[in-house]
Scaffold this motif. Structure first.
Motif, short mmCIF file in Angstrom:
data_model
loop_
_atom_site.label_atom_id
_atom_site.label_comp_id
_atom_site.label_asym_id
_atom_site.label_seq_id
_atom_site.Cartn_x
_atom_site.Cartn_y
_atom_site.Cartn_z
N ASP A 180 47.47 34.46 5.22
CA ASP A 180 46.92 34.09 3.87
C ASP A 180 47.61 35.08 2.82
OD1 ASP A 180 45.21 32.28 4.63
OD2 ASP A 180 43.47 33.41 4.11
N LYS A 181 48.06 35.97 3.32
CA LYS A 181 48.49 37.05 2.37
C LYS A 181 49.97 37.76 2.80
CE LYS A 181 44.26 38.11 -0.16
NZ LYS A 181 43.50 39.38 -0.58
N TRP A 182 50.58 38.44 2.18
CA TRP A 182 51.75 39.38 2.50
C TRP A 182 51.33 40.87 2.32
CZ3 TRP A 182 54.51 43.40 1.13
CH2 TRP A 182 55.63 43.85 2.33
N GLU A 183 51.20 41.52 3.36
CA GLU A 183 50.80 43.16 3.24
C GLU A 183 51.55 43.94 4.16
OE1 GLU A 183 49.45 44.80 1.13
OE2 GLU A 183 48.41 43.22 -0.16
N TYR A 184 52.31 44.73 3.95
CA TYR A 184 53.23 45.60 4.97
C TYR A 184 52.09 46.22 5.92
CZ TYR A 184 57.24 48.67 6.40
OH TYR A 184 58.08 49.31 6.93
N SER A 185 52.69 46.33 7.04
CA SER A 185 51.55 46.33 8.18
C SER A 185 52.15 47.07 9.52
CB SER A 185 50.94 45.28 8.52
OG SER A 185 52.00 44.37 9.33
N VAL A 186 51.34 47.38 10.41
CA VAL A 186 51.69 47.84 11.76
C VAL A 186 52.12 46.61 12.59
CG1 VAL A 186 50.09 49.89 11.60
CG2 VAL A 186 49.42 47.69 12.48
N GLY A 187 52.30 45.47 11.97
CA GLY A 187 52.37 44.32 12.65
C GLY A 187 53.92 44.56 13.79
N THR A 188 54.83 45.20 13.27
CA THR A 188 55.94 45.04 14.22
C THR A 188 55.71 46.38 15.30
OG1 THR A 188 57.36 45.18 12.01
CG2 THR A 188 58.35 45.54 14.20
N ASP A 189 54.97 47.30 15.04
CA ASP A 189 54.32 47.96 16.43
C ASP A 189 53.78 47.07 17.39
OD1 ASP A 189 55.03 50.99 15.84
OD2 ASP A 189 53.51 50.81 14.20
N TRP A 190 53.05 46.22 16.80
CA TRP A 190 52.47 45.30 18.00
C TRP A 190 53.59 44.38 18.49
CZ3 TRP A 190 48.18 46.23 20.36
CH2 TRP A 190 47.11 46.91 19.73
N VAL A 191 54.72 43.98 17.97
CA VAL A 191 55.81 43.16 18.24
C VAL A 191 56.52 43.86 19.30
CG1 VAL A 191 58.12 42.12 17.91
CG2 VAL A 191 56.14 42.17 15.94
N GLY A 192 56.72 45.20 19.10
CA GLY A 192 57.27 46.11 20.04
C GLY A 192 56.25 45.87 21.25
N LEU A 193 54.99 46.02 21.44
CA LEU A 193 54.18 45.99 22.52
C LEU A 193 54.43 44.73 23.06
CD1 LEU A 193 51.06 48.07 21.05
CD2 LEU A 193 52.60 48.85 22.70
#
Length: 377
Positions: free
Chosen positions: A161-174
């Motif tokens: 729904d939105k763009w907000e900078y996040s810890v998402g790429t930490d989860w990508v690494g996991l």
């Protein structure tokens, strides 16, 4: 005035302790240099191969790792990421806080996908960017930095729904770890860093003695050191844990410019690079970050005059920059005032690395801008 003098003067007028920089094209290094000091207190000179924390410039490398596994069918962009990461299987959206201060939650409208994580549209946030994330942690239990608990949080909105900078790429690494059966550091070393010859890039729980120090300006002038090392913690942070050098990062930028290949080593397909370089978020605007901790990162807008988009790991500018990068270029940054851009149309890329806190330092941005203008002069 020589190129070296232009950048040296920009760094000096910016009042930066030190910096390294590199400009590359598809086939060669056009310019490189090191200026100032790696440690402005001990007066240690900055060298081109001085190890620096590249922080969120890690995200681009980890995004490439994930796309390698997508190519192999071990990850999917649009399947529920909860199939790979059970912690994200039943996301809850934070709707507010009760009178007692307790968080109020509801089930998310749809699952989180790898595409959401790579594009920062998952609903996750960052404790230093989003006050509601900080409030949630304060109401539950403030996690220690570098722990998995520090990236475990409810969503701020429904995925997509939105763009907000996040810890998402930490989860990508996991997710890379779960799909490959390797630690993120080992995976990157075997499949990206090794093939590209990025010998100085790694997750380092302890930085070497001669690594550049992160500096903060003192109110009366002079410098202090910040003790932050993002390379430690209980997991390899795909969102910001690597330390590296300008020459190493220059090789990564060249690989992107060359459509996924460098020195005969193909990292990902040309089709994958093209997909990563395409805006993935429709009419949403990327690139603006608020602040919950201005001493670390005040509010920041990467390109306030453009409706910037986001690919699978990179910010994308839809319009050309006067005297600089073409439309459709890729870019991002690291919290200690490191910045890069990749211009596929012109076949030029550049990286600027300093070690200064807080993020978005006006002088560092001016020096980076001088590097970019010089690349196109």
């Amino acid at each position: 005035m020589t190129s070296d003098t232009i950048i040296a003067e920009a760094i000096s007028s910016a009042g930066l302790p030190g910096a390294t920089a590199m400009i590359v094209d598809r086939d060669s290094v056009r310019f490189s240099g090191a200026w100032g000091e790696a440690d402005a207190i001990a007066r240690t000179p900055m060298k081109l191969d001085t190890i620096c924390q590249i922080a969120s410039m890690t995200k681009a490398l980890v995004s490439i790792a994930a796309m390698q596994l997508v190519e192999q069918g071990k990850l999917t962009l649009d399947g529920p990421i909860g199939d790979v990461l059970p912690e994200l299987a039943n996301p809850q959206v934070l709707t507010g806080f009760g009178e007692d201060g307790k968080p109020q939650l509801r089930a998310a409208a749809r699952p989180i996908t790898l595409r959401h994580l790579l594009t920062h549209t998952s609903g996750l946030g960052y404790f230093f960017v989003h006050p509601e994330v900080l409030q949630y942690f304060a109401a539950t239990a403030m996690p220690a930095p570098g722990t998995k608990a520090s990236i475990t949080m409810p969503l701020m909105f429904d995925p997509g729904d939105k763009w907000e900078y996040s810890v998402g790429t930490d989860w990508v690494g996991l997710a890379v770890e779960a799909a490959s059966g390797m630690t993120l550091g080992d995976y990157l070393s075997q499949y990206i860093l090794g093939p590209l010859g990025m010998k100085d890039t790694a997750f380092r729980p302890q930085l070497p003695e001669d690594a550049a120090k992160v500096h903060t300006r003192q109110p009366g002038g002079g410098w202090a050191h910040s003790p932050m090392n993002l390379g430690g913690g209980e997991f390899n942070s795909g969102g910001g844990g690597l330390s590296s050098t300008a020459p190493d990062y220059g090789k990564f930028l060249q690989m992107i410019l060359r459509g996924g290949e460098l020195n005969g080593n193909r990292i990902v397909s040309e089709e994958t690079i093209a997909e990563m370089s395409r805006n993935q978020i429709g009419n949403l605007r990327a690139g603006y970050m608020g602040s919950a901790m201005p001493d670390l990162a005040p509010p920041f807008d990467a390109m306030p005059d453009q409706h910037t988009g986001w690919g699978l790991g990179f910010m994308i500018n839809p319009d050309p920059v006067a005297g600089g990068r073409s439309a459709g270029s890729l870019a991002w940054a690291g919290i200690f005032n490191s910045y890069y851009w990749i211009d596929p149309e012109a076949g030029i890329a550049g990286v600027f690395i300093s070690q200064l806190s807080p993020f978005g330092d006006a002088g560092a941005l001016e020096a980076f801008s001088a590097l970019e203008k010089m690349a196109y002069a």
